[in-house]
Design an enzyme around this catalytic site. Sequence first.
Site, PDB file in Angstrom:
ATOM      1  CG  ASN A 210      -0.201  -0.086   2.501  1.00 57.86           C
ATOM      2  OD1 ASN A 210       0.531   0.827   2.843  1.00 57.86           O
ATOM      3  ND2 ASN A 210      -0.345  -1.201   3.231  1.00 57.86           N
ATOM      4  CG  ASP A 279      -6.918  -5.181   6.156  1.00 60.77           C
ATOM      5  OD1 ASP A 279      -6.426  -5.174   7.298  1.00 60.77           O
ATOM      6  OD2 ASP A 279      -7.483  -4.202   5.643  1.00 60.77           O
ATOM      7  CE  LYS A 289       7.695 -11.230 -15.078  1.00 60.15           C
ATOM      8  NZ  LYS A 289       8.360 -10.647 -16.216  1.00 60.15           N
ATOM      9  N   PRO A 305      -3.220 -11.805  10.270  1.00 58.96           N
ATOM     10  CG  PRO A 305      -1.219 -12.221  11.369  1.00 58.96           C
ATOM     11  CD  PRO A 305      -1.895 -12.358  10.046  1.00 58.96           C
ATOM     12  CG  ASP A 306      -6.047  -6.433  13.993  1.00 56.08           C
ATOM     13  OD1 ASP A 306      -5.160  -5.852  14.659  1.00 56.08           O
ATOM     14  OD2 ASP A 306      -7.006  -5.837  13.470  1.00 56.08           O
ATOM     15  CB  ILE A 307      -0.031  -6.822  14.536  1.00 52.90           C
ATOM     16  CG1 ILE A 307       0.373  -7.635  13.297  1.00 52.90           C
ATOM     17  CG2 ILE A 307       1.120  -6.718  15.521  1.00 52.90           C
ATOM     18  CD1 ILE A 307       1.424  -6.974  12.421  1.00 52.90           C
ATOM     19  CG  PHE A 323      -2.066   5.556  13.819  1.00 50.70           C
ATOM     20  CD1 PHE A 323      -1.311   5.471  14.972  1.00 50.70           C
ATOM     21  CD2 PHE A 323      -1.990   6.724  13.070  1.00 50.70           C
ATOM     22  CE1 PHE A 323      -0.506   6.513  15.381  1.00 50.70           C
ATOM     23  CE2 PHE A 323      -1.184   7.776  13.451  1.00 50.70           C
ATOM     24  CZ  PHE A 323      -0.437   7.678  14.613  1.00 50.70           C
ATOM     25  CE  LYS A 337     -10.469   0.619  11.633  1.00 53.27           C
ATOM     26  NZ  LYS A 337      -9.859   1.239  10.449  1.00 53.27           N
ATOM     27  CE  LYS A 341      -8.240  -3.208  14.934  1.00 53.29           C
ATOM     28  NZ  LYS A 341      -7.160  -3.255  13.953  1.00 53.29           N
TER      29      LYS A 341
HETATM   30  O1  PMT Z   1       3.323   5.962   6.427  1.00 52.94           O
HETATM   31  P1  PMT Z   1       2.739   7.320   6.031  1.00 52.94           P
HETATM   32  O2  PMT Z   1       2.801   7.564   4.550  1.00 52.94           O
HETATM   33  O3  PMT Z   1       3.333   8.438   6.847  1.00 52.94           O
HETATM   34  O4  PMT Z   1       1.185   7.267   6.370  1.00 52.94           O
HETATM   35  C1  PMT Z   1       0.777   7.174   7.715  1.00 52.94           C
HETATM   36  C2  PMT Z   1      -0.449   6.260   7.852  1.00 52.94           C
HETATM   37  C3  PMT Z   1      -1.630   6.852   7.075  1.00 52.94           C
HETATM   38  C4  PMT Z   1      -0.125   4.850   7.347  1.00 52.94           C
HETATM   39  C5  PMT Z   1      -0.765   6.204   9.396  1.00 52.94           C
HETATM   40  O5  PMT Z   1      -0.996   7.485   9.874  1.00 52.94           O
HETATM   41  C6  PMT Z   1      -1.957   5.322   9.678  1.00 52.94           C
HETATM   42  O6  PMT Z   1      -3.098   5.740   9.636  1.00 52.94           O
HETATM   43  N1  PMT Z   1      -1.685   4.017  10.003  1.00 52.94           N
HETATM   44  C7  PMT Z   1      -2.695   2.993  10.171  1.00 52.94           C
HETATM   45  C8  PMT Z   1      -3.177   2.545   8.832  1.00 52.94           C
HETATM   46  C9  PMT Z   1      -4.138   1.383   8.916  1.00 52.94           C
HETATM   47  O7  PMT Z   1      -3.780   0.325   8.505  1.00 52.94           O
HETATM   48  O8  PMT Z   1      -5.250   1.629   9.509  1.00 52.94           O
HETATM   49  P2  PMT Z   1      -6.386   0.499   9.772  1.00 52.94           P
HETATM   50  O9  PMT Z   1      -7.580   1.308  10.073  1.00 52.94           O
HETATM   51  O10 PMT Z   1      -6.447  -0.443   8.612  1.00 52.94           O
HETATM   52  O11 PMT Z   1      -5.858  -0.311  11.029  1.00 52.94           O
HETATM   53  C10 PMT Z   1      -6.238   0.015  12.344  1.00 52.94           C
HETATM   54  C11 PMT Z   1      -5.128  -0.285  13.314  1.00 52.94           C
HETATM   55  O12 PMT Z   1      -4.866  -1.689  13.374  1.00 52.94           O
HETATM   56  C12 PMT Z   1      -3.792   0.351  12.972  1.00 52.94           C
HETATM   57  O13 PMT Z   1      -3.193   0.752  14.176  1.00 52.94           O
HETATM   58  C13 PMT Z   1      -3.003  -0.764  12.325  1.00 52.94           C
HETATM   59  O14 PMT Z   1      -1.584  -0.617  12.543  1.00 52.94           O
HETATM   60  C14 PMT Z   1      -3.525  -1.992  13.060  1.00 52.94           C
HETATM   61  N2  PMT Z   1      -3.549  -3.230  12.253  1.00 52.94           N
HETATM   62  C15 PMT Z   1      -4.347  -3.322  11.166  1.00 52.94           C
HETATM   63  C16 PMT Z   1      -4.414  -4.515  10.458  1.00 52.94           C
HETATM   64  C17 PMT Z   1      -3.633  -5.601  10.885  1.00 52.94           C
HETATM   65  N3  PMT Z   1      -3.665  -6.757  10.243  1.00 52.94           N
HETATM   66  N4  PMT Z   1      -2.840  -5.471  11.954  1.00 52.94           N
HETATM   67  C18 PMT Z   1      -2.780  -4.307  12.646  1.00 52.94           C
HETATM   68  O15 PMT Z   1      -2.042  -4.188  13.632  1.00 52.94           O
END
Ligand code: PMT
Length: 396
Positions: A210, A279, A289, A305-307, A323, A337, A341
Site C-alpha cells: 500500500n 489485511d 515469476k 492476523p490483526d497485530i 491508528f 475501531k 480493539k
Molecule cells: O506511512 P505514512 O505515509 O506516513 O502514512 C501514515 C499512515 C496513514 C499509514 C498512518 O498514519 C496510519 O493511519 N496508520 C494505520 C493505517 C491502517 O492500517 O489503519 P487500519 O484502520 O487499517 O488499522 C487500524 C489499526 O490496526 C492500525 O493501528 C493498524 O496498525 C492496526 N492493524 C491493522 C491490520 C492488521 N492486520 N494489523 C494491525 O495491527
Amino acid sequence: MTLPRVDRVLLGITGGIAAYKTGELTRQLIAQGCEVEVVMTAAAREFITPVTLQSLSGRPVWHDLWDPRVDNNMAHIELSRDKGLVLIAPATADFIAKLAHGLCDDLLSTLCLARECPLAVVPAMNRQMWDHPATQRNVARLIDDGVEVWGPAAGDQACGETGMGRMLEPAQIAERVARSFAPKSLNGLRVLITAGPTFERIDAVRAITNLSSGKMGYAIARAAWEAGADVTLVSGPTTLTPPPVARVAQVSSAQEMLATVNAFVPDADIFVSVAAVADYHVLNPSDQKIKKDAHILTLELAPNPDILASVSALADPPFCVGFAAESENLDEFAEDKRRRKQLPLLAANLVQTAFGSDDNELVLFDDAGRHRLPRASKLVQARLLIEHIAKLYHPR
Ligand code: PMT
C-alpha cells in the site's frame, strides 16, 4: 502569556576539515527553531570564515578570550550563561584532550570549563587518531564527567583513509540537539512502534502492498526517542533513514511483523501501531515469476492476523495506541475501531491526506473524548501525540 521556548545553542567549532559542514549545521539548527551563537578556535578559522557563520547565524561570531565587545570583558562566562547547550562540532582530538584535562588557553576551552549547561562533543578526526589509546582515554573521561559524545561515524575520510572518525552529518547532529532540549516525558519507558506498509508476495517479482511511506511511524519513533524512551521500531519496507533509536527491525510481510512484535512486546511499556498492515496475504505465492497468458488470473487471499488486536488482548498488555486511516466518517469509524480493539487511545487520520504526505492532521480519541491536533508536519504531530500518550500513561 507563556513565551515560546527558544533552544539556545552555543556552537563551538574547532580546527578539522569537517568544520566546512558547520554552515549547514547552523542553518539546520536555526530551521528547527534554535538560536545559534558561534565561538571558533584559531584553527577553525583556517577552515571556515567567521563571516560565513555570522551570516548564517545572524549573530556575532566570537574567538578572542579578551574580546572587548562583552561589557565586563568576561566572554568566557557571559557567552554560555543564556544557553541550554554547548555543542562542539567538529571536536578535534586536540580539543577533546584539552577538555578531558580541564585546560583552558582560549575562549572556547575556557567557556567549556566555566559553563553551567550541558556539553556535547561531536568528534571528527583520522581513524588512527580516534583509535589511539590516548584519545579513547580522553573520551572515556569526558563521558565520566557527564559530557555527551555524539558519534563518530565510520566511512571515507578526507585524508583518503576509511574507518571510524567521520563527524556525524548535520541532520544527525541537529536531531540530537532537538532531543537534548525535549521534555523527557517518557524517560526510561520502552516503546515499541510499527511503521510503514507490509509487502505480501504474489510471485518472485510482484506483491500486494500500500501507499504508506513510513513517515508518520518514523516521526513517532523519533519523538518518543526525543522524550527519553528506549524505542524499538519495527518497520515494513520504506526508503527512509531510521532515527537513531535503540533498535530497528526491518520486516516485510504482516506475518514477519507479527513475529517481530511478539518477540519485543513482553518488554514494552507502550505499543504504538502505526503500520498500514495489509489485511490479506496470497495463499500460495509462486517462487517463479507467473507467466502472462490470455486467461483471468485469480489470486486466493487469506486474512492476515490483526497485530494490534492480538497485543491489546494479551493478559497484561502494554499501553496500546492504535491508528485508523479512514476515507469517510472519520469520527464514527475511528471510535468504533478503538472500542473493538479495546484501546485507551487511537489516532485517526484521513486516507486522502495522510498516506505519503509530509503533513498530517490527527484526531485523537480516548476515554475523555475527541482531541483534534492542528495540521502540521508529521514530526510536530508526533511530538504532540507523544505528549498526549505521556499524560495518559503516567497516572497509571
Ligand atoms: O506511512 P505514512 O505515509 O506516513 O502514512 C501514515 C499512515 C496513514 C499509514 C498512518 O498514519 C496510519 O493511519 N496508520 C494505520 C493505517 C491502517 O492500517 O489503519 P487500519 O484502520 O487499517 O488499522 C487500524 C489499526 O490496526 C492500525 O493501528 C493498524 O496498525 C492496526 N492493524 C491493522 C491490520 C492488521 N492486520 N494489523 C494491525 O495491527
